[in-house]
Write a protein that holds these residues in place. Structure first.
Motif, PDB file in Angstrom:
ATOM      1  N   PRO A   1       0.831  -1.201   0.000  1.00 17.42           N
ATOM      2  CA  PRO A   1       0.000   0.000   0.000  1.00 17.42           C
ATOM      3  C   PRO A   1       0.870   1.257   0.000  1.00 17.42           C
ATOM      4  O   PRO A   1       2.090   1.185   0.218  1.00 17.42           O
ATOM      5  N   LEU A   2       0.236   2.424  -0.201  1.00 14.42           N
ATOM      6  CA  LEU A   2       0.954   3.689  -0.094  1.00 14.42           C
ATOM      7  C   LEU A   2       1.315   3.926   1.372  1.00 14.42           C
ATOM      8  O   LEU A   2       0.503   3.668   2.269  1.00 14.42           O
ATOM      9  N   ILE A   3       2.526   4.395   1.578  1.00 17.91           N
ATOM     10  CA  ILE A   3       2.999   4.669   2.950  1.00 17.91           C
ATOM     11  C   ILE A   3       3.468   6.119   3.003  1.00 17.91           C
ATOM     12  O   ILE A   3       4.431   6.487   2.318  1.00 17.91           O
ATOM     13  N   VAL A   4       2.786   6.932   3.786  1.00 22.90           N
ATOM     14  CA  VAL A   4       3.130   8.361   3.878  1.00 22.90           C
ATOM     15  C   VAL A   4       3.666   8.654   5.273  1.00 22.90           C
ATOM     16  O   VAL A   4       2.999   8.377   6.283  1.00 22.90           O
ATOM     17  N   GLY A   5       4.868   9.204   5.340  1.00 21.44           N
ATOM     18  CA  GLY A   5       5.435   9.632   6.627  1.00 21.44           C
ATOM     19  C   GLY A   5       5.341  11.149   6.718  1.00 21.44           C
ATOM     20  O   GLY A   5       5.608  11.851   5.737  1.00 21.44           O
ATOM     21  N   LEU A   6       4.941  11.649   7.860  1.00 21.96           N
ATOM     22  CA  LEU A   6       4.819  13.106   8.049  1.00 21.96           C
ATOM     23  C   LEU A   6       5.781  13.540   9.146  1.00 21.96           C
ATOM     24  O   LEU A   6       5.669  13.076  10.290  1.00 21.96           O
ATOM     25  N   ARG A   7       6.714  14.410   8.795  1.00 25.64           N
ATOM     26  CA  ARG A   7       7.654  14.922   9.803  1.00 25.64           C
ATOM     27  C   ARG A   7       7.089  16.210  10.374  1.00 25.64           C
ATOM     28  O   ARG A   7       7.284  17.292   9.797  1.00 25.64           O
ATOM     29  N   TYR A   8       6.349  16.065  11.479  1.00 32.44           N
ATOM     30  CA  TYR A   8       5.803  17.257  12.128  1.00 32.44           C
ATOM     31  C   TYR A   8       6.955  18.106  12.673  1.00 32.44           C
ATOM     32  O   TYR A   8       7.907  17.577  13.263  1.00 32.44           O
ATOM     33  N   PHE A   9       6.798  19.433  12.559  1.00 39.92           N
ATOM     34  CA  PHE A   9       7.688  20.348  13.259  1.00 39.92           C
ATOM     35  C   PHE A   9       7.057  20.614  14.637  1.00 39.92           C
ATOM     36  O   PHE A   9       6.528  19.683  15.229  1.00 39.92           O
ATOM     37  N   ASN A  10       7.128  21.821  15.205  1.00 34.57           N
ATOM     38  CA  ASN A  10       6.632  22.014  16.583  1.00 34.57           C
ATOM     39  C   ASN A  10       5.136  22.312  16.602  1.00 34.57           C
ATOM     40  O   ASN A  10       4.725  23.402  16.191  1.00 34.57           O
ATOM     41  N   VAL A  11       4.370  21.343  17.077  1.00 37.56           N
ATOM     42  CA  VAL A  11       2.913  21.477  17.047  1.00 37.56           C
ATOM     43  C   VAL A  11       2.417  22.030  18.388  1.00 37.56           C
ATOM     44  O   VAL A  11       2.894  21.617  19.447  1.00 37.56           O
ATOM     45  N   TYR A  12       1.458  22.967  18.325  1.00 36.91           N
ATOM     46  CA  TYR A  12       0.867  23.521  19.554  1.00 36.91           C
ATOM     47  C   TYR A  12      -0.642  23.609  19.358  1.00 36.91           C
ATOM     48  O   TYR A  12      -1.119  23.713  18.223  1.00 36.91           O
TER      49      TYR A  12
ATOM     50  N   ALA B   1      -1.865  20.899  11.457  1.00 33.37           N
ATOM     51  CA  ALA B   1      -1.179  19.597  11.460  1.00 33.37           C
ATOM     52  C   ALA B   1      -2.197  18.460  11.317  1.00 33.37           C
ATOM     53  O   ALA B   1      -1.989  17.515  10.539  1.00 33.37           O
ATOM     54  N   ALA B   2      -3.316  18.561  12.048  1.00 33.68           N
ATOM     55  CA  ALA B   2      -4.323  17.493  11.988  1.00 33.68           C
ATOM     56  C   ALA B   2      -4.997  17.459  10.615  1.00 33.68           C
ATOM     57  O   ALA B   2      -5.223  16.383  10.052  1.00 33.68           O
ATOM     58  N   ARG B   3      -5.293  18.640  10.055  1.00 30.39           N
ATOM     59  CA  ARG B   3      -5.954  18.666   8.733  1.00 30.39           C
ATOM     60  C   ARG B   3      -5.032  18.067   7.665  1.00 30.39           C
ATOM     61  O   ARG B   3      -5.456  17.251   6.839  1.00 30.39           O
ATOM     62  N   ILE B   4      -3.744  18.426   7.701  1.00 30.75           N
ATOM     63  CA  ILE B   4      -2.805  17.889   6.701  1.00 30.75           C
ATOM     64  C   ILE B   4      -2.686  16.367   6.870  1.00 30.75           C
ATOM     65  O   ILE B   4      -2.592  15.621   5.900  1.00 30.75           O
ATOM     66  N   THR B   5      -2.735  15.906   8.114  1.00 32.22           N
ATOM     67  CA  THR B   5      -2.639  14.458   8.371  1.00 32.22           C
ATOM     68  C   THR B   5      -3.845  13.725   7.774  1.00 32.22           C
ATOM     69  O   THR B   5      -3.695  12.666   7.144  1.00 32.22           O
ATOM     70  N   VAL B   6      -5.027  14.306   7.942  1.00 38.08           N
ATOM     71  CA  VAL B   6      -6.233  13.689   7.372  1.00 38.08           C
ATOM     72  C   VAL B   6      -6.152  13.742   5.839  1.00 38.08           C
ATOM     73  O   VAL B   6      -6.447  12.752   5.151  1.00 38.08           O
ATOM     74  N   GLU B   7      -5.707  14.873   5.312  1.00 40.37           N
ATOM     75  CA  GLU B   7      -5.576  14.995   3.842  1.00 40.37           C
ATOM     76  C   GLU B   7      -4.577  13.975   3.290  1.00 40.37           C
ATOM     77  O   GLU B   7      -4.712  13.526   2.155  1.00 40.37           O
ATOM     78  N   ALA B   8      -3.583  13.620   4.114  1.00 42.93           N
ATOM     79  CA  ALA B   8      -2.548  12.681   3.652  1.00 42.93           C
ATOM     80  C   ALA B   8      -3.146  11.312   3.313  1.00 42.93           C
ATOM     81  O   ALA B   8      -2.575  10.559   2.521  1.00 42.93           O
ATOM     82  N   LEU B   9      -4.301  10.997   3.885  1.00 36.95           N
ATOM     83  CA  LEU B   9      -4.972   9.734   3.535  1.00 36.95           C
ATOM     84  C   LEU B   9      -5.342   9.737   2.060  1.00 36.95           C
ATOM     85  O   LEU B   9      -5.470   8.682   1.445  1.00 36.95           O
ATOM     86  N   ASP B  10      -5.545  10.942   1.500  1.00 38.51           N
ATOM     87  CA  ASP B  10      -5.959  11.054   0.091  1.00 38.51           C
ATOM     88  C   ASP B  10      -4.801  11.375  -0.843  1.00 38.51           C
ATOM     89  O   ASP B  10      -5.003  11.472  -2.043  1.00 38.51           O
ATOM     90  N   PHE B  11      -3.568  11.588  -0.283  1.00 39.07           N
ATOM     91  CA  PHE B  11      -2.420  11.855  -1.168  1.00 39.07           C
ATOM     92  C   PHE B  11      -2.247  10.648  -2.085  1.00 39.07           C
ATOM     93  O   PHE B  11      -2.224   9.512  -1.611  1.00 39.07           O
ATOM     94  N   ASN B  12      -2.088  10.937  -3.376  1.00 36.30           N
ATOM     95  CA  ASN B  12      -1.821   9.830  -4.287  1.00 36.30           C
ATOM     96  C   ASN B  12      -0.298   9.677  -4.403  1.00 36.30           C
ATOM     97  O   ASN B  12       0.275   9.777  -5.482  1.00 36.30           O
ATOM     98  N   ALA B  13       0.341   9.516  -3.249  1.00 36.54           N
ATOM     99  CA  ALA B  13       1.807   9.494  -3.221  1.00 36.54           C
ATOM    100  C   ALA B  13       2.274   8.677  -2.036  1.00 36.54           C
ATOM    101  O   ALA B  13       1.559   8.536  -1.046  1.00 36.54           O
ATOM    102  N   SER B  14       3.475   8.160  -2.165  1.00 35.53           N
ATOM    103  CA  SER B  14       4.135   7.470  -1.070  1.00 35.53           C
ATOM    104  C   SER B  14       5.405   8.257  -0.802  1.00 35.53           C
ATOM    105  O   SER B  14       6.033   8.736  -1.739  1.00 35.53           O
ATOM    106  N   GLY B  15       5.783   8.407   0.436  1.00 37.25           N
ATOM    107  CA  GLY B  15       7.024   9.144   0.707  1.00 37.25           C
ATOM    108  C   GLY B  15       6.944   9.860   2.035  1.00 37.25           C
ATOM    109  O   GLY B  15       5.984   9.687   2.787  1.00 37.25           O
ATOM    110  N   VAL B  16       7.965  10.671   2.308  1.00 43.91           N
ATOM    111  CA  VAL B  16       7.994  11.378   3.584  1.00 43.91           C
ATOM    112  C   VAL B  16       7.924  12.880   3.315  1.00 43.91           C
ATOM    113  O   VAL B  16       8.536  13.380   2.357  1.00 43.91           O
ATOM    114  N   PHE B  17       7.122  13.592   4.127  1.00 50.51           N
ATOM    115  CA  PHE B  17       6.862  15.014   3.897  1.00 50.51           C
ATOM    116  C   PHE B  17       7.024  15.803   5.184  1.00 50.51           C
ATOM    117  O   PHE B  17       6.531  15.379   6.249  1.00 50.51           O
ATOM    118  N   ASN B  18       7.669  16.967   5.083  1.00 54.39           N
ATOM    119  CA  ASN B  18       7.709  17.882   6.219  1.00 54.39           C
ATOM    120  C   ASN B  18       6.327  18.483   6.449  1.00 54.39           C
ATOM    121  O   ASN B  18       5.640  18.835   5.488  1.00 54.39           O
TER     122      ASN B  18
END
Ligand SMILES: NC(=O)c1ccc[n+]([C@@H]2O[C@H](COP(=O)([O-])OP(=O)(O)OC[C@H]3O[C@@H](n4cnc5c(N)ncnc54)[C@H](O)[C@@H]3O)[C@@H](O)[C@H]2O)c1
Length: 301
Positions: free
Chosen positions: A156-167, A212-229
């Motif tokens: 399956p597609l595997i998306v890694g998200l490198r969060y910076f400082n979340v508040y 951060a949470a919205r981008i994480t939910v959107e990542a479920l729909d990314f048609n891509a595999s990889g790691v993103f800042n």
């Protein structure tokens, strides 16, 4: 879709769960509550499973799942038990990844800007990892393993998200590991001078949890595999935070500057290169001023 959110009772995980439910997804929350607060799950409709990501027997008992967001981790970077840190963060991740492989379902997992250490900024996904503590190293191992699996499996597609400082809302249970913004708010609300390391000019890429949470939910729909800042792409100083909080609280407190006992292993400057994230159509929307004002006025006062 039915989405499994590990660590869904934690700070960012619970914000993710609420966003998924708001857009009509069903959620299943898997959390062992070792670093969570049940209050984060008020108003959440999804099934809650109190369990450990290390427990391999648990995955066989899950209902049918369409995608996984893996947030569960030990997040207190000062924990001295290195074995526990790497075991939960890396072996727990491997179990979740194995589940996604056997079910052939998308995985969005969370890495960290900590892996860049004091490397060059803006920090690019491809640059050399320089983890400065075991927590950051455990995240580096996840990215390394995910890349190995991607090279061996097309799906399956595997998306890694490198969060910076979340508040933002839902972080109070994290105590020492809560954001700088939350700690400075607590001091200043009580009329105390905000304490920061000399001379408050350290800069970080602070991202609001709603982004951060919205981008994480959107990542479920990314048609891509990889790691993103996942950052704003703009570094801001601790002095900037104090200025914004002074305005939000209608105060005029001067910073109290302290010597930094972590000099050398402290990230003095982090800024995400967000060009890969932008290429797939995702971006933070809140400026630091907008994020802090939303947080303070809607959740803290
Ligand atoms: N907050 C940040 O600024 C930040 C920055 C970079 C990366 N991250 C990553 O984002 C994710 C979420 O972090 P957070 O800030 O919401 O922290 P958090 O501590 O609030 O959330 C982590 C959750 O994982 C759960 N958990 C821990 N060990 C578990 C286990 N063995 N089995 C099941 N559940 C377990 C905890 O109970 C907690 O609910 C983590 O992976 C963290 O490393 C956070």
């Amino acid at each position: 879709m039915k989405i499994l959110v590990t660590g869904g009772a934690g700070f960012i995980g619970s914000n993710v769960v609420k966003m998924l439910e708001a857009r009509g997804d069903e959620t299943v929350i898997l959390d062992n509550f070792s670093g969570a607060n049940y209050k984060n799950l008020e108003d959440v409709k999804g099934e809650v499973i109190c369990g450990d990501v290390l427990d391999q027997s648990l995955y066989k008992k899950l209902p049918k799942i369409d995608g996984v967001i893996h947030e569960a981790a030990i997040t207190n970077t000062t924990l001295k038990d290195n074995n526990k840190m790497v075991n939960v963060n890396f072996n727990g991740f491997k179990n979740v990844l194995e589940f996604c492989l056997t079910q052939d379902i998308k995985l969005v997992y969370i890495s960290s800007a900590g892996i860049y250490g004091n490397g060059d900024s803006p920090m690019k996904e491809a640059q050399k990892a320089l983890p400065h503590n075991t927590y950051a190293y455990s995240k580096y191992l996840c990215d390394w393993y995910a890349q190995k699996v991607r090279s061996e499996h097309k799906t399956p597609l595997i998306v890694g998200l490198r969060y910076f400082n979340v508040y933002g809302s839902g972080e109070y249970h994290k105590e020492i590991a809560a954001s700088m913004i939350y700690h400075l708010f607590l001091q200043m609300k009580e009329g105390r001078r905000p304490r920061v390391f000399k001379h408050g000019d350290q800069k970080r890429d602070f991202i609001y949890v709603k982004d951060a949470a919205r981008i994480t939910v959107e990542a479920l729909d990314f048609n891509a595999s990889g790691v993103f800042n996942v950052g704003t792409g703009i570094a801001r100083s601790f002095n900037d935070i104090i200025e914004i909080l002074n305005k939000a609280l209608n105060k005029n407190l001067d910073p109290d500057y302290l010597d930094n006992p972590y000099a050398g292993v402290y990230q003095d400057y982090t800024e995400a290169d967000v060009s890969s994230l932008k290429k797939i159509g995702a971006a933070a929307q809140f400026s630091l001023e907008e994020g802090i004002n939303d947080y303070v006025n809607k959740y803290l006062l």
